[in-house]
Scaffold this motif. Structure first.
Motif, PDB file in Angstrom:
ATOM      1  N   HIS A 122       3.166   0.577  -4.032  1.00 51.78           N
ATOM      2  CA  HIS A 122       3.341   0.714  -5.052  1.00 51.78           C
ATOM      3  C   HIS A 122       2.053   0.816  -6.000  1.00 51.78           C
ATOM      4  CE1 HIS A 122       4.369  -3.471  -7.383  1.00 51.78           C
ATOM      5  NE2 HIS A 122       2.927  -2.912  -8.611  1.00 51.78           N
ATOM      6  N   PRO A 123       1.738   1.622  -5.793  1.00 52.25           N
ATOM      7  CA  PRO A 123       0.842   2.624  -6.294  1.00 52.25           C
ATOM      8  C   PRO A 123       1.220   3.497  -6.884  1.00 52.25           C
ATOM      9  CG  PRO A 123      -0.486   2.717  -3.872  1.00 52.25           C
ATOM     10  CD  PRO A 123       0.881   1.741  -4.030  1.00 52.25           C
TER      11      PRO A 123
ATOM     12  N   LEU B 234      -6.917   1.836  -0.324  1.00 54.23           N
ATOM     13  CA  LEU B 234      -6.696   1.028   0.217  1.00 54.23           C
ATOM     14  C   LEU B 234      -6.507   0.847   1.735  1.00 54.23           C
ATOM     15  CD1 LEU B 234      -3.910   0.801  -2.431  1.00 54.23           C
ATOM     16  CD2 LEU B 234      -6.300   0.021  -2.590  1.00 54.23           C
TER      17      LEU B 234
ATOM     18  N   PHE C 263       2.159   4.472 -11.327  1.00 53.62           N
ATOM     19  CA  PHE C 263       1.315   5.635 -11.774  1.00 53.62           C
ATOM     20  C   PHE C 263       3.250   6.061 -12.509  1.00 53.62           C
ATOM     21  CE2 PHE C 263       1.617  10.142 -11.054  1.00 53.62           C
ATOM     22  CZ  PHE C 263       0.134  10.217 -11.676  1.00 53.62           C
TER      23      PHE C 263
ATOM     24  N   VAL D 119      -5.015   7.357  -2.720  1.00 49.67           N
ATOM     25  CA  VAL D 119      -5.532   5.860  -3.126  1.00 49.67           C
ATOM     26  C   VAL D 119      -4.583   5.049  -2.334  1.00 49.67           C
ATOM     27  CG1 VAL D 119      -4.079   3.576  -4.499  1.00 49.67           C
ATOM     28  CG2 VAL D 119      -4.750   5.783  -5.993  1.00 49.67           C
ATOM     29  N   ARG D 120      -3.576   5.768  -1.333  1.00 48.74           N
ATOM     30  CA  ARG D 120      -3.292   4.908   0.463  1.00 48.74           C
ATOM     31  C   ARG D 120      -4.290   4.918   0.641  1.00 48.74           C
ATOM     32  NH1 ARG D 120       1.061   6.492   2.216  1.00 48.74           N
ATOM     33  NH2 ARG D 120       1.721   8.283   0.570  1.00 48.74           N
TER      34      ARG D 120
ATOM     35  N   ILE E  86       0.290  -1.046  -0.341  1.00 47.54           N
ATOM     36  CA  ILE E  86      -0.168   0.447  -0.171  1.00 47.54           C
ATOM     37  C   ILE E  86       0.406   1.164  -0.027  1.00 47.54           C
ATOM     38  CG2 ILE E  86      -1.587   1.192   1.573  1.00 47.54           C
ATOM     39  CD1 ILE E  86      -2.646  -1.763   2.488  1.00 47.54           C
TER      40      ILE E  86
ATOM     41  N   PHE F 184      -2.847  11.508  -6.683  1.00 47.70           N
ATOM     42  CA  PHE F 184      -3.311   9.924  -7.292  1.00 47.70           C
ATOM     43  C   PHE F 184      -2.642   9.192  -5.145  1.00 47.70           C
ATOM     44  CE2 PHE F 184      -0.775   6.389  -7.972  1.00 47.70           C
ATOM     45  CZ  PHE F 184      -1.790   5.659  -8.414  1.00 47.70           C
ATOM     46  N   ASP F 185      -1.326   9.669  -5.228  1.00 50.46           N
ATOM     47  CA  ASP F 185      -1.051   8.856  -4.139  1.00 50.46           C
ATOM     48  C   ASP F 185      -1.682   8.441  -2.425  1.00 50.46           C
ATOM     49  OD1 ASP F 185       1.040   6.969  -3.350  1.00 50.46           O
ATOM     50  OD2 ASP F 185       2.151   8.548  -2.028  1.00 50.46           O
TER      51      ASP F 185
END
Length: 359
Positions: free
Chosen positions: A89-90, A351, A94, A347-348, A86, A343-344
């Motif tokens: 890897h995002p 998740l 990207f 997304v984290r 988590i 984004f980061d």
């Protein structure tokens, strides 16, 4: 799984100065990548900027030990792996997307037209899944042709796996012995190749293993041995000391200079960074630098390929070249910031929320 609580998965407080130093190292490596397009290694005044990766590895070992040594057994290996995926890897994905887009639409290169859709798809999938695939001749057979810095993330994943299964349980005396063996391997690699620059391409793949084996182990050892040196150097003082390593001039004894920096100097800086405090005015700055360092590292190299093609086509010099590089660095910092907030982090958070619900 029933023994794992949300509180156990919570992120610990950060070492603020170490966060700031991570940001300094990330900026140094971005500048180094621009400059290595223009200058030969021996003439690059930031010629040792690549050693920032070894600093990252040492810092990573220290931070992993701090974050997980006292709770890995309770949370379990699978939850540890989920935490690392988590976190890391995002941006691997990207960075692969950015690399793919700039490869296809680079205005200064038509190389993508020579590749089949199948080959491009394979390049993207191996990059997104962190599978080394050094097949792009025009990109010097980088292990990850679409996003070159991913080579160090590959080894970071390997180090995390080894930590969970072996290093986490290893007694300090055996960890010390491993560090000594790793140091010997590192020096031998440096002597045989003349430098510690390897790890990024198919032909020097295993040199990356030698680099992380020592530095990650040294970081673990610093934390477990409580080698934290109280000092008043602060962020500015330690940033100057860190930058000094990157500006060391080229010599015929590079292998020795670089070995000494990695073996002793970087662990010392980590010990000093953990033992000093940020002034109130610099705390936010260090925190920002720390947060942006990973997005910057994982998104910048697509611009380096475009810059390299532009430079080879137009050969800019003097003021024009300085303006392009400085503007490029600023633009990449801005891109990293946008990547982080748009984004980061979302997304984290998504998740992590899904994970908490599952618990």
């Amino acid at each position: 799984m029933n023994n794992v609580t949300p509180g156990l998965l919570k992120t610990k407080e950060h070492f603020i100065i170490l966060d700031g130093l991570r940001g300094v190292a990330a900026l140094a490596i971005v500048a180094f990548h621009f400059l290595e397009v223009v200058f030969e290694f021996s003439k690059n005044f930031l010629g040792h900027g690549f050693l920032a990766v070894d600093f990252f590895f040492c810092l990573s070992g220290f931070v992993i030990a701090y974050a997980y040594d006292d709770r890995l057994e309770k949370m379990g290996i699978m939850e540890f792996f989920k935490s690392r995926i988590i976190r890391l890897h995002p941006l691997v994905i990207f960075g692969s997307v950015l690399g793919l887009l700039t490869f296809i639409f680079d205005p200064f290169s038509g190389t993508a037209a020579q590749y089949s859709i199948g080959k491009i798809t394979l390049l993207f999938l191996t990059s997104a899944l962190l599978i080394p695939f050094p097949t792009m001749e025009e990109r010097y057979f980088n292990n990850f042709g679409l996003n070159a810095p991913a080579w160090s993330l590959f080894w970071e994943y390997v180090a995390n796996i080894v930590y969970a299964f072996v290093l986490y349980k290893l007694a300090r005396k055996y960890l010390m012995a491993l560090a000594c063996v790793a140091a010997i391997i590192l020096v031998v690699v440096a002597y045989r190749t003349g430098s510690l620059l390897g790890g990024w391409a198919g032909e020097n793949f295993w040199e990356g293993g030698a680099r992380i084996l020592y530095s990650f182990t040294a970081g673990l050892l610093i934390y477990r041995s409580k080698w934290i040196i109280k000092n008043k150097l602060g962020f500015v003082g330690l940033s100057i000391l860190l930058l000094f390593a990157f500006f060391i001039p080229y010599s015929n004894y590079n292998w020795l200079t670089e070995s000494l920096v990695v073996l002793f100097y970087f662990p010392l800086l980590v010990a000093l960074g953990a033992g000093t405090a940020a002034t109130q005015g610099l705390t936010k700055f260090c925190t920002f630098f720390g947060k942006i360092s990973y997005p910057l590292y994982m998104t910048h190299y697509m611009a380096i390929w475009v810059f390299a093609n532009y430079y080879n086509a137009y050969k800019p010099k003097g003021t024009e070249l300085a303006l392009v590089i400085s503007s490029g660095v600023i633009a990449l910092v801005a891109l990293a910031y946008l990547t982080m907030i748009l984004f980061d982090i979302p997304v984290r958070k998504y998740l992590s929320k899904k994970r908490m619900k599952a618990l």
